[in-house]
Motif scaffolding. Sequence first.
Motif, mmCIF file in Angstrom:
data_model
loop_
_atom_site.group_PDB
_atom_site.id
_atom_site.type_symbol
_atom_site.label_atom_id
_atom_site.label_comp_id
_atom_site.label_asym_id
_atom_site.label_seq_id
_atom_site.Cartn_x
_atom_site.Cartn_y
_atom_site.Cartn_z
ATOM 1 N N HIS A 1 0.784 -1.238 0.000
ATOM 2 C CA HIS A 1 0.000 0.000 0.000
ATOM 3 C C HIS A 1 0.816 1.289 0.000
ATOM 4 C CE1 HIS A 1 -2.625 -3.157 1.192
ATOM 5 N NE2 HIS A 1 -2.279 -3.121 2.442
ATOM 6 N N GLY B 1 -7.642 -9.199 2.011
ATOM 7 C CA GLY B 1 -7.620 -8.857 0.587
ATOM 8 C C GLY B 1 -9.014 -8.576 0.046
ATOM 9 N N ASP B 2 -9.976 -9.411 0.431
ATOM 10 C CA ASP B 2 -11.361 -9.200 -0.017
ATOM 11 C C ASP B 2 -11.919 -7.890 0.518
ATOM 12 O OD1 ASP B 2 -11.230 -11.644 -1.296
ATOM 13 O OD2 ASP B 2 -12.428 -12.710 0.216
ATOM 14 N N GLN C 1 -10.241 -4.897 -1.262
ATOM 15 C CA GLN C 1 -10.757 -4.795 -2.623
ATOM 16 C C GLN C 1 -12.167 -4.207 -2.640
ATOM 17 O OE1 GLN C 1 -10.068 -8.116 -5.402
ATOM 18 N NE2 GLN C 1 -12.287 -8.160 -5.629
ATOM 19 N N LEU D 1 -12.005 -0.415 -1.711
ATOM 20 C CA LEU D 1 -11.448 0.409 -2.780
ATOM 21 C C LEU D 1 -12.417 0.510 -3.950
ATOM 22 C CD1 LEU D 1 -9.075 2.066 -3.856
ATOM 23 C CD2 LEU D 1 -8.148 -0.053 -4.808
ATOM 24 N N LEU D 2 -13.026 -0.613 -4.326
ATOM 25 C CA LEU D 2 -13.994 -0.594 -5.425
ATOM 26 C C LEU D 2 -15.183 0.302 -5.095
ATOM 27 C CD1 LEU D 2 -14.028 -4.298 -6.627
ATOM 28 C CD2 LEU D 2 -13.195 -2.306 -7.884
ATOM 29 N N THR E 1 -1.025 -3.948 -4.524
ATOM 30 C CA THR E 1 -1.577 -2.733 -5.130
ATOM 31 C C THR E 1 -1.860 -2.961 -6.611
ATOM 32 O OG1 THR E 1 -0.500 -1.277 -3.540
ATOM 33 C CG2 THR E 1 -1.117 -0.307 -5.652
ATOM 34 N N ARG F 1 -2.566 -5.761 -8.076
ATOM 35 C CA ARG F 1 -3.761 -6.615 -8.182
ATOM 36 C C ARG F 1 -5.040 -5.823 -7.889
ATOM 37 N NH1 ARG F 1 -0.372 -10.466 -5.801
ATOM 38 N NH2 ARG F 1 -1.280 -10.125 -3.745
ATOM 39 N N LEU F 2 -5.000 -4.947 -6.878
ATOM 40 C CA LEU F 2 -6.176 -4.140 -6.564
ATOM 41 C C LEU F 2 -6.557 -3.242 -7.739
ATOM 42 C CD1 LEU F 2 -5.473 -3.047 -2.867
ATOM 43 C CD2 LEU F 2 -7.312 -4.550 -3.652
ATOM 44 N N THR G 1 -7.994 -5.306 -10.627
ATOM 45 C CA THR G 1 -9.382 -5.660 -10.348
ATOM 46 C C THR G 1 -10.297 -4.458 -10.555
ATOM 47 O OG1 THR G 1 -8.723 -7.369 -8.785
ATOM 48 C CG2 THR G 1 -10.968 -6.535 -8.582
ATOM 49 N N ALA G 2 -9.866 -3.304 -10.097
ATOM 50 C CA ALA G 2 -10.671 -2.086 -10.269
ATOM 51 C C ALA G 2 -10.895 -1.803 -11.755
ATOM 52 C CB ALA G 2 -10.002 -0.900 -9.590
ATOM 53 N N GLU H 1 -13.511 -4.425 -12.932
ATOM 54 C CA GLU H 1 -14.834 -4.235 -12.330
ATOM 55 C C GLU H 1 -15.482 -2.910 -12.733
ATOM 56 O OE1 GLU H 1 -16.610 -6.383 -10.259
ATOM 57 O OE2 GLU H 1 -15.071 -7.859 -10.762
#
Length: 179
Positions: free
Chosen positions: A45, A118-119, A122, A125-126, A152, A154-155, A158-159, A162
């Motif tokens: 982070h 992690g979930d 995520q 942040l989403l 970071t 991976r986050l 994913t963003a 998504e």
Amino acid sequence: MLITSDPGGGKSRLRHEFLRRIAARGEPLTILVGRGDPMSAGLSHELLGPALRRLCGVGEGDRPEQQREALCRYVHERLPASEARRAAEFLGELCGTPFSDDQSPTLSAARQDAGLMGDGLQAALLALLRAECAARPVLLVLDDLHWGDALTVRLIDTALRELASSPLFVLALGRPEVN
């Protein structure tokens, strides 16, 4: 967009000029800028946290309770009450503004389980990015990505998946080894 080049290749100048031109347009836009740091290379982070702190008005010199209040205030202004507290708690982890285990059994459990953490990170942040994108386009700049951390990346990946239909643009700059 990922831009890579060797040290001295002009990445920082490109970022500077891009941000200057965006600002000169004067259009409503949320800009988050995270910069990698060789002293904290690979730490979770450290690339995204400072950008989120600036966005949420979390002052570096403020007392921890003031930092948490600023974070909660910002998140509560953007998310439904049913999501805001949990999102703020997990965003606190991203921002280096941790909440007490006593205040949140969910956060306490996540601190003991990397998958749950992690979930939670995520989802928080989403939720925040989705709310920001609903208000105005969002530009996330990640400079010196090669000093960042895998979580970071991976986050953000994913963003991007998504929020593919949202006005979110990520500009990442780094050395060739980030590929």
